[in-house]
Design a protein around this motif. Structure first.
Motif, PDB file in Angstrom:
ATOM      1  N   GLY A  30       0.786  -1.226   0.000  1.00 34.68           N
ATOM      2  CA  GLY A  30       0.000   0.000   0.000  1.00 34.68           C
ATOM      3  C   GLY A  30       0.813   1.269   0.000  1.00 34.68           C
ATOM      4  N   GLY A  31       2.109   1.145  -0.113  1.00 35.69           N
ATOM      5  CA  GLY A  31       2.943   2.333  -0.223  1.00 35.69           C
ATOM      6  C   GLY A  31       2.945   3.187   1.034  1.00 35.69           C
ATOM      7  N   LEU A  32       3.036   4.504   0.829  1.00 34.67           N
ATOM      8  CA  LEU A  32       3.153   5.442   1.941  1.00 34.67           C
ATOM      9  C   LEU A  32       1.966   5.400   2.888  1.00 34.67           C
ATOM     10  N   SER A  33       0.770   5.191   2.361  1.00 34.11           N
ATOM     11  CA  SER A  33      -0.407   5.171   3.239  1.00 34.11           C
ATOM     12  C   SER A  33      -0.337   4.008   4.230  1.00 34.11           C
ATOM     13  N   TYR A  34       0.397   2.966   3.903  1.00 36.10           N
ATOM     14  CA  TYR A  34       0.580   1.829   4.807  1.00 36.10           C
ATOM     15  C   TYR A  34       1.763   2.067   5.751  1.00 36.10           C
TER      16      TYR A  34
END
Length: 72
Positions: A30-34
């Protein structure tokens, strides 16, 4: 009021935080949001540390995590 942390160690903590955050852009789950909330929580859990040796141990743990993320 506790003494401020060693300025050099503070710089190292901020640098490793930014490095891990930057690696989080490509994180598969989920990239940065994760990554951002988990990274922030982990660093804030250790924000109370004032002893230089404890801070160095935290930096070493963060370096390990960074290497694990790079391996993905």
């Amino acid at each position: 009021m506790p003494p401020p942390p060693n300025p050099e160690l503070r710089r190292q903590v901020i640098a490793i935080y930014k490095e891990i955050l930057n690696l989080g852009k490509d994180y598969p789950q989920g990239g940065l949001s994760y990554v951002r909330p988990r990274l922030h929580r982990a660093f804030m859990a250790n924000a109370h540390l004032r002893d230089d040796e404890d801070i160095r141990k935290g930096i070493a743990r963060a370096e390990f995590v960074k290497k694990e993320i790079e391996a993905l």
